[in-house]
Motif scaffolding. Structure first.
Motif, mmCIF file in Angstrom:
data_model
loop_
_atom_site.group_PDB
_atom_site.id
_atom_site.type_symbol
_atom_site.label_atom_id
_atom_site.label_comp_id
_atom_site.label_asym_id
_atom_site.label_seq_id
_atom_site.Cartn_x
_atom_site.Cartn_y
_atom_site.Cartn_z
ATOM 1 N N GLU A 4 1.235 -1.381 -0.172
ATOM 2 C CA GLU A 4 0.059 -0.198 0.134
ATOM 3 C C GLU A 4 1.302 0.850 0.255
ATOM 4 N N ARG A 5 0.499 2.132 -1.021
ATOM 5 C CA ARG A 5 1.214 3.361 -0.870
ATOM 6 C C ARG A 5 0.320 4.175 -0.813
ATOM 7 N N VAL A 6 -0.026 5.196 0.722
ATOM 8 C CA VAL A 6 -0.522 5.801 1.253
ATOM 9 C C VAL A 6 -0.712 7.158 0.154
ATOM 10 N N GLY A 7 -1.746 8.142 0.192
ATOM 11 C CA GLY A 7 -1.631 8.971 -0.908
ATOM 12 C C GLY A 7 -1.013 10.475 -0.525
ATOM 13 N N SER A 8 -0.477 10.174 0.807
ATOM 14 C CA SER A 8 0.323 11.060 1.767
ATOM 15 C C SER A 8 1.555 11.374 1.238
ATOM 16 N N PHE A 9 2.073 10.217 0.933
ATOM 17 C CA PHE A 9 3.711 10.125 0.222
ATOM 18 C C PHE A 9 4.182 10.870 -0.724
ATOM 19 N N SER A 165 6.201 20.355 4.875
ATOM 20 C CA SER A 165 6.292 22.018 3.069
ATOM 21 C C SER A 165 4.967 21.322 2.818
ATOM 22 N N PRO A 166 4.321 22.107 2.201
ATOM 23 C CA PRO A 166 2.724 21.045 2.028
ATOM 24 C C PRO A 166 2.773 20.163 1.146
ATOM 25 N N ALA A 167 3.657 19.426 0.615
ATOM 26 C CA ALA A 167 4.122 18.177 0.382
ATOM 27 C C ALA A 167 3.958 17.605 0.819
ATOM 28 N N SER A 168 4.980 17.182 2.170
ATOM 29 C CA SER A 168 5.105 16.649 3.217
ATOM 30 C C SER A 168 4.509 16.751 4.756
ATOM 31 N N PHE A 169 2.834 17.466 4.446
ATOM 32 C CA PHE A 169 2.602 17.976 5.937
ATOM 33 C C PHE A 169 1.414 16.565 6.385
ATOM 34 N N ASP A 170 0.997 15.754 5.641
ATOM 35 C CA ASP A 170 0.110 14.554 6.736
ATOM 36 C C ASP A 170 1.743 13.671 6.172
ATOM 37 N N ARG A 173 2.814 14.077 9.764
ATOM 38 C CA ARG A 173 2.853 13.663 10.901
ATOM 39 C C ARG A 173 2.097 12.443 11.298
ATOM 40 N N VAL A 174 1.960 11.769 9.334
ATOM 41 C CA VAL A 174 0.856 10.660 10.139
ATOM 42 C C VAL A 174 1.985 8.937 9.987
ATOM 43 N N GLU A 175 2.311 8.985 8.644
ATOM 44 C CA GLU A 175 3.569 8.064 8.245
ATOM 45 C C GLU A 175 4.641 7.785 8.935
ATOM 46 N N LYS A 176 5.462 9.666 8.814
ATOM 47 C CA LYS A 176 6.770 9.050 9.330
ATOM 48 C C LYS A 176 6.537 9.526 11.121
ATOM 49 N N ARG A 177 5.602 9.635 11.544
ATOM 50 C CA ARG A 177 5.615 9.572 13.232
ATOM 51 C C ARG A 177 5.446 7.616 13.699
ATOM 52 N N ALA A 178 4.562 7.371 12.763
ATOM 53 C CA ALA A 178 4.852 6.008 13.270
ATOM 54 C C ALA A 178 6.359 4.836 12.324
ATOM 55 N N PHE A 179 6.702 5.740 11.365
ATOM 56 C CA PHE A 179 8.179 5.224 11.043
ATOM 57 C C PHE A 179 9.410 5.662 12.441
#
Length: 242
Positions: A4-9, A165-170, A173-179
């Motif tokens: 799965e590739r999350v849309g916020s990637f 950044s605008p492209a990395s906002f979500d 806050r979500v995926e990288k936080r879990a990583f």
């Protein structure tokens, strides 16, 4: 098994002809190349990971191994993150993004001088999983750093900082936080908004993670694991918002 590739990637990297040819020369197998995408030959093996962009009946975009990613990264002029077989472009920096990173360094350096802590910039990647490598904007390590890949990858950060950044906002806050939370050594994760006064601090505790939000220039984020403070006035020093 489809990955799965999350849309916020971030956007997957589109390879140049030169990058493809260099990859093909190193590879044990043959691959096709169309419009910046490297494709595997043949159908995927049963139960093997499947690229999220794979369309049955068509070639499958190549899922890179860690070794392939590291070899590509070592030769690349730019930095890329790597998540589960996919190489991602990093978003370009802005004036605010760069200034905030420098401000964080300036605020932390005098407090951590003559301590066991060392501050590292975004040239140092951090391994956040067996097949996951990211580049925090700022990271802090305590004592002896654990490194791999010819000293290019840190394994034991205690603090990671991301400036959105605008492209990395979500994504931040979500995926990288879990990583980052999956790293046993990590004690705090800081997410700083570059477009407004807003900071999210996630601190590891015995009973889980504590989230704190700061949105006033008079606020102070306490980095307990480092024994120091980050004042928002220092983070946003010399930055004005519309």
């Amino acid at each position: 098994m489809a990955i799965e590739r999350v849309g916020s990637f971030p956007h997957p990297h589109l390879f140049t002809v030169e990058e493809y040819l260099a990859f093909e020369e190193r590879s044990e197998f043959k691959h096709e190349f169309i419009d910046g995408v490297i494709y595997d030959w043949g159908d995927p093996y049963p139960d093997a990971p499947v690229h999220p962009d794979y369309v049955p009946g068509r070639p499958m975009p190549h899922l890179f191994t860690v070794d392939e990613y590291l070899a590509f990264e070592a030769e690349s002029e730019f930095k890329h993150e790597f998540i589960d077989g996919i190489i991602y472009d990093m978003t370009g920096g802005t004036f605010h993004h760069s200034k905030i990173k420098v401000n964080v360094f300036r605020a932390l350096l005098p407090q951590l001088d003559d301590t066991l802590f060392e501050i590292l910039n975004s040239d140092m990647s951090v391994k956040v999983g067996e097949s996951r490598y990211v580049y925090p904007d700022v990271s802090v390590v305590r004592g002896q750093p654990q490194l791999e890949d010819n000293d290019t990858t840190l394994l034991n950060p205690v603090v990671a900082v991301e400036v959105t950044s605008p492209a990395s906002f979500d994504y931040d806050r979500v995926e990288k936080r879990a990583f980052y939370r999956a790293i046993a050594s990590l004690q705090a994760y800081l997410v700083i908004d570059q477009h407004r006064v807003h900071v999210d601090l996630y601190t590891r505790r015995e009973d889980g993670w504590l989230q704190q939000t700061f949105d006033g220039m008079e606020d102070i984020a306490r980095l307990q694991g480092l024994g120091c403070d980050l004042a928002l006035a220092a983070i946003y020093r010399a930055i004005s918002f519309p």
